[in-house]
Design an enzyme around this catalytic site. Structure first.
Site, PDB file in Angstrom:
ATOM      1  N   ASP A   1      -4.238  -4.660   6.170  1.00 30.13           N
ATOM      2  CA  ASP A   1      -4.733  -5.487   5.074  1.00 30.13           C
ATOM      3  C   ASP A   1      -3.739  -6.603   4.761  1.00 30.13           C
ATOM      4  O   ASP A   1      -2.545  -6.357   4.586  1.00 30.13           O
ATOM      5  CB  ASP A   1      -4.958  -4.621   3.832  1.00 30.13           C
ATOM      6  CG  ASP A   1      -5.706  -5.359   2.734  1.00 30.13           C
ATOM      7  OD1 ASP A   1      -6.426  -6.317   3.047  1.00 30.13           O
ATOM      8  OD2 ASP A   1      -5.568  -4.968   1.555  1.00 30.13           O
TER       9      ASP A   1
ATOM     10  N   SER B   1       0.842  -1.193   0.000  1.00 27.23           N
ATOM     11  CA  SER B   1       0.000   0.000   0.000  1.00 27.23           C
ATOM     12  C   SER B   1       0.876   1.240   0.000  1.00 27.23           C
ATOM     13  O   SER B   1       1.701   1.423  -0.886  1.00 27.23           O
ATOM     14  CB  SER B   1      -0.950  -0.021   1.203  1.00 27.23           C
ATOM     15  OG  SER B   1      -1.846   1.060   1.162  1.00 27.23           O
TER      16      SER B   1
ATOM     17  N   HIS C   1      -2.796  -0.907  -3.268  1.00 28.97           N
ATOM     18  CA  HIS C   1      -3.876   0.060  -3.086  1.00 28.97           C
ATOM     19  C   HIS C   1      -3.527   1.327  -3.860  1.00 28.97           C
ATOM     20  O   HIS C   1      -2.533   1.973  -3.565  1.00 28.97           O
ATOM     21  CB  HIS C   1      -4.041   0.411  -1.600  1.00 28.97           C
ATOM     22  CG  HIS C   1      -4.305  -0.773  -0.735  1.00 28.97           C
ATOM     23  ND1 HIS C   1      -3.915  -0.846   0.584  1.00 28.97           N
ATOM     24  CD2 HIS C   1      -4.915  -1.959  -1.000  1.00 28.97           C
ATOM     25  CE1 HIS C   1      -4.283  -2.005   1.096  1.00 28.97           C
ATOM     26  NE2 HIS C   1      -4.888  -2.701   0.152  1.00 28.97           N
TER      27      HIS C   1
END
Length: 356
Positions: free
Chosen positions: A296, A172, A199
């Site tokens: 995540d 991310s 992401h």
């Protein structure tokens, strides 16, 4: 800290956003504006790192005000809009979001949304930094500032004999620079497909792939539905779509693009990719968690490790944001913690090959 200026004609929205920002760890309230004229003045006066506003603030001036702002500002900006009223301007530093029901936010919802808002702003900042400064992140350092490679553990025999079907990477905030270093370290002719969930904003995924392909000279693709991954090729989850897998034969599988609801506000989700990999590959995959905010991938990384898959988390020193790898490690989901520079070396050893 990232200093955030909030601009909205509604005093209620400004007040709720202030409460949300004050509950974050990396954002700091810089000030507020109640009109477009005040916003322009406060940008000059406060020089904020980020701006949060709403579309109606711009529409109240004239129809072209929003497009003028989007095409001229260099400040990472979130702009809220009413349902069905999304503008279609694209810029690396602008993110449009549907207006939440701020007026009815409970204290729990304020806490919950603070995490989401912080992620949005960090990703916007990352987009801008990646576009202007495509340097890799720093490697681990010793106490005297010298490079300090980790002595990797001996690979257990059971993994040396494994035929891995995929390398799955979750990343991310800080991802673009980390991925460049990672892919350059992999080099050419890697014998296993690599599937990456990063992401990133919707208009930016193709730009990221184009940039990485030009720098790393690897076959890099935006994943497509029913695509058959090939050894030595890199596949990215498209923005706003989960990547999952379906078996075809014992040795073959396909990528399936999944439009299920976001998981913890995230789509694509690393957890969703890892969860599918657990069902389709079981122990025959490698999971890697790189720099990023939040958790995540952590829960399903634990699951993959329990199934016998090999799991790697990036170390703190080489991470831009030590959130996702830390969460996976602290939950017990890491077989090995490595600096970014040494992860490709480990992947080659797991593949049973010498690096090309």
């Amino acid at each position: 800290m990232i200093h955030v200026l909030v601009a909205a004609s509604s005093a209620v929205i400004r007040s709720v956003l202030k409460d949300i920002i004050l509950k974050t760890k990396k954002l700091q309230w810089a000030g507020e504006a109640a009109s477009y004229a005040e916003l322009k003045a406060e940008i000059i006066h406060l020089n904020p790192d980020a701006v949060i506003s709403d579309k109606s603030l711009f529409d109240a001036v004239r129809s072209s005000t929003l497009s003028d702002f989007c095409y001229t500002t260099v400040i990472p900006t979130i702009i809220y809009h009413q349902p069905g009223d999304k503008p279609y301007y694209s810029a690396k530093n602008i993110k449009f979001l549907e207006m939440p029901g701020f007026i009815s936010f409970s204290s729990n919802k304020v806490e919950e949304y603070s995490v989401e808002l912080e992620q949005y702003i960090m990703d916007l900042k990352c987009n801008v930094l990646f576009e202007n400064h495509p340097a890799s992140v720093v490697s681990s350092l010793s106490d005297n500032g010298a490079s300090a490679p980790v002595v990797m553990q001996a690979l257990p025999k059971v993994f040396k004999e494994r035929r891995f079907k995929a390398v799955l990477v979750g990343v991310s905030t800080g991802g673009p620079g980390a991925l460049l270093e990672f892919l350059k370290g992999i080099g050419k002719d890697f014998p296993i497909p690599i599937i990456i969930t990063q992401h990133i904003d919707s208009f930016f995924d193709k730009n990221l792939i184009t940039w990485l392909a030009s720098e790393a000279a690897l076959p890099i693709h935006l994943a497509e539905n029913n695509m058959r991954p090939l050894p030595g090729h890199i596949y990215f989850a498209p923005s706003d779509v989960h990547v999952t897998f379906v078996p075809v034969t014992d040795d073959d599988y396909r990528i399936v693009l999944n439009h299920d609801a976001p998981i913890n506000f995230l789509r694509p989700s690393v957890d969703k990719m890892f969860e599918s990999a657990a069902r389709v590959f079981g122990e025959n995959c490698i999971a890697v968690v790189l720099t990023g905010m939040g958790a995540d991938g952590a829960k399903e990384c634990v699951h993959l490790k329990q199934l016998g898959a090999y799991t790697i988390t990036q170390d703190k020193a080489s991470s831009v944001i030590y959130g996702m790898p830390k969460a996976a490690y602290e939950m017990g989901g890491s077989c090995e913690v490595l600096p970014l520079k040494q992860i490709p070396e480990r992947l080659w050893s797991l593949a049973g090959r010498e690096r090309a």
